[in-house]
Design a protein around this motif. Sequence first.
Motif, PDB file in Angstrom:
ATOM      1  N   ILE A   1     -10.809   0.999   1.085  1.00  0.00           N
ATOM      2  CA  ILE A   1     -10.405   1.557   2.384  1.00  0.00           C
ATOM      3  C   ILE A   1     -11.358   1.076   3.475  1.00  0.00           C
ATOM      4  O   ILE A   1     -12.570   1.168   3.333  1.00  0.00           O
TER       5      ILE A   1
ATOM      6  N   PRO B   1      -8.676   9.825   3.015  1.00  0.00           N
ATOM      7  CA  PRO B   1      -7.584   9.201   3.763  1.00  0.00           C
ATOM      8  C   PRO B   1      -7.793   7.715   4.013  1.00  0.00           C
ATOM      9  O   PRO B   1      -8.919   7.258   4.171  1.00  0.00           O
TER      10      PRO B   1
ATOM     11  N   GLY C   1      -1.321   7.075   1.053  1.00  0.00           N
ATOM     12  CA  GLY C   1      -2.675   6.865   0.528  1.00  0.00           C
ATOM     13  C   GLY C   1      -2.699   7.096  -0.979  1.00  0.00           C
ATOM     14  O   GLY C   1      -1.715   7.534  -1.564  1.00  0.00           O
TER      15      GLY C   1
ATOM     16  N   TYR D   1     -11.148   4.156  -3.247  1.00  0.00           N
ATOM     17  CA  TYR D   1     -11.670   4.237  -1.883  1.00  0.00           C
ATOM     18  C   TYR D   1     -12.598   3.075  -1.524  1.00  0.00           C
ATOM     19  O   TYR D   1     -12.911   2.878  -0.350  1.00  0.00           O
TER      20      TYR D   1
ATOM     21  N   TYR E   1       0.850  -1.188   0.000  1.00  0.00           N
ATOM     22  CA  TYR E   1       0.000   0.000   0.000  1.00  0.00           C
ATOM     23  C   TYR E   1       0.886   1.239   0.000  1.00  0.00           C
ATOM     24  O   TYR E   1       2.049   1.189   0.410  1.00  0.00           O
TER      25      TYR E   1
ATOM     26  N   TYR F   1      -5.497   3.573   3.837  1.00  0.00           N
ATOM     27  CA  TYR F   1      -4.635   2.682   3.069  1.00  0.00           C
ATOM     28  C   TYR F   1      -5.466   1.848   2.107  1.00  0.00           C
ATOM     29  O   TYR F   1      -6.523   1.338   2.450  1.00  0.00           O
TER      30      TYR F   1
END
Length: 184
Positions: free
Chosen positions: A167, A118, A107, A164, A103, A120
């Motif tokens: 995440i 925000p 980010g 995203y 990762y 990983y």
Amino acid sequence: MITMKDIIRDGHPTLRKVAEDVKMPPSKEDQEILKSLHEYILNSQDPEIANKYGLRPGIGLAAPQINVSKKMIAVHVIDEKEQLHSYMLFNPRIVSHSVEKAYLSSGEGCLSVDEVIPGYVHRYARITVKANDIDGKEIKIRLKGLPAIAFQHEIDHLHGKMFYDYIDEKNPFTPMDQAIAIDR
């Protein structure tokens, strides 16, 4: 020349569609679209041109991001050994990958997403990709580190996925066990 006005934003339905395969050999029109994706990435990394045309810097761009729902990506990125990975590809697909994950410690971002999200994004540390080059010839590419992450991000666009989506909402900054952190 593609500008930021041509890049569609998060919420546009094309970003969530599965893109169509590009017929081989590629048409002149498809080749021109692919070249324009690559040209944007190159221009966005040149501070003078980026400033003049208001381009956000990027290391990859997929056709769905300019509202063309076809499987084409352009990537231009330098790895940790200062090796350049610059590709214009039709129909890229991951044919194998490592078990190990990686990762970006900072980010991920996306030219189609204006806000910072925000967290990983865990991806495969190493991948092998098969694709067709600008002339339609099949090629095989092995990647690791930042180039592997960039390819996975762009290939996801061809399948209607956004970074995203990966995440963890409850624990956005918790790395997976044994995952490799990559600094940009």
